[in-house]
Design an enzyme around this catalytic site. Structure first.
Site, mmCIF file in Angstrom:
data_model
loop_
_atom_site.group_PDB
_atom_site.id
_atom_site.type_symbol
_atom_site.label_atom_id
_atom_site.label_comp_id
_atom_site.label_asym_id
_atom_site.label_seq_id
_atom_site.Cartn_x
_atom_site.Cartn_y
_atom_site.Cartn_z
ATOM 1 N N LYS A 11 88.953 43.147 -13.180
ATOM 2 C CA LYS A 11 89.202 43.978 -12.007
ATOM 3 C C LYS A 11 90.079 45.151 -12.420
ATOM 4 C CE LYS A 11 87.072 41.243 -9.197
ATOM 5 N NZ LYS A 11 85.793 41.660 -8.634
ATOM 6 N N GLU A 65 86.673 37.346 -15.493
ATOM 7 C CA GLU A 65 86.414 38.253 -14.381
ATOM 8 C C GLU A 65 87.332 39.453 -14.609
ATOM 9 O OE1 GLU A 65 84.501 39.412 -10.918
ATOM 10 O OE2 GLU A 65 84.081 37.629 -12.123
ATOM 11 N N ASP A 68 82.229 38.996 -15.966
ATOM 12 C CA ASP A 68 82.142 40.369 -16.452
ATOM 13 C C ASP A 68 82.214 40.517 -17.963
ATOM 14 O OD1 ASP A 68 82.056 41.402 -13.798
ATOM 15 O OD2 ASP A 68 84.224 41.134 -13.655
#
EC number: 3.1.21.4
Length: 157
Positions: A70, A68, A58
């Site tokens: 979240k 990554e 990401d």
């Protein structure tokens, strides 16, 4: 015919557009889509840059380390979403990068945690074993509990 709150929305709209313009500057096309507004906040707090596209990691830092990302609204759920088709290929990708977990209450950010791949190995191993024991069937979006993130992560905000 229009709702009485329309005038309030019209009054706020220039500020919302300014927020969207800032998001565009950081590679986020729509603050109302895919947690775009929250993503912008996390990027600015962490100093990360969004990686374009829907595949792959990401975000990336100045040193080239990919992440990554979240986020979660703890008023709605207690577990971070992962991937809708969890399998050994996705798990291998996840094992390569740190994860940034942003915890929100509604739209207000409460904390950001960083977990290294080793911190998430418990889940990687568990998902991999499940995938093999279930006959190579992808796992639909296994969750990572907020409690686990808070206990095993490094709070960075």
């Amino acid at each position: 015919m229009s709702h009485p709150d329309l005038n309030k929305l019209l009054e706020l709209w220039p500020h919302i557009q300014e927020y969207q313009d800032l998001a565009l500057k950081h590679g986020i096309n729509d603050i109302f889509q895919d947690n775009g507004g929250k993503l912008l906040q996390v990027l600015l707090i962490t100093g990360l840059t969004v990686l374009p596209g829907r595949e792959g990691n990401d975000a990336v830092d100045n040193a080239g380390q990919e992440y990554e990302l979240k986020s979660i609204n703890i008023d709605l759920t207690k577990g971070f979403s992962t991937h809708h088709h969890m399998n050994p290929v996705i798990i291998a990708k996840y094992r390569q990068v740190p994860w940034i977990f942003a915890i929100y209450r509604g739209i207000a950010i409460e904390a950001i945690y960083r977990l290294e791949p080793k911190d998430l190995e418990f889940y990687y191993d568990k998902w991999e074993r499940k995938w093999y024991s279930d006959g190579h069937k992808d796992i639909n979006n296994p969750k990572i509990p907020v409690k686990y993130v808070m206990e095993h992560g490094t709070k960075i905000y």
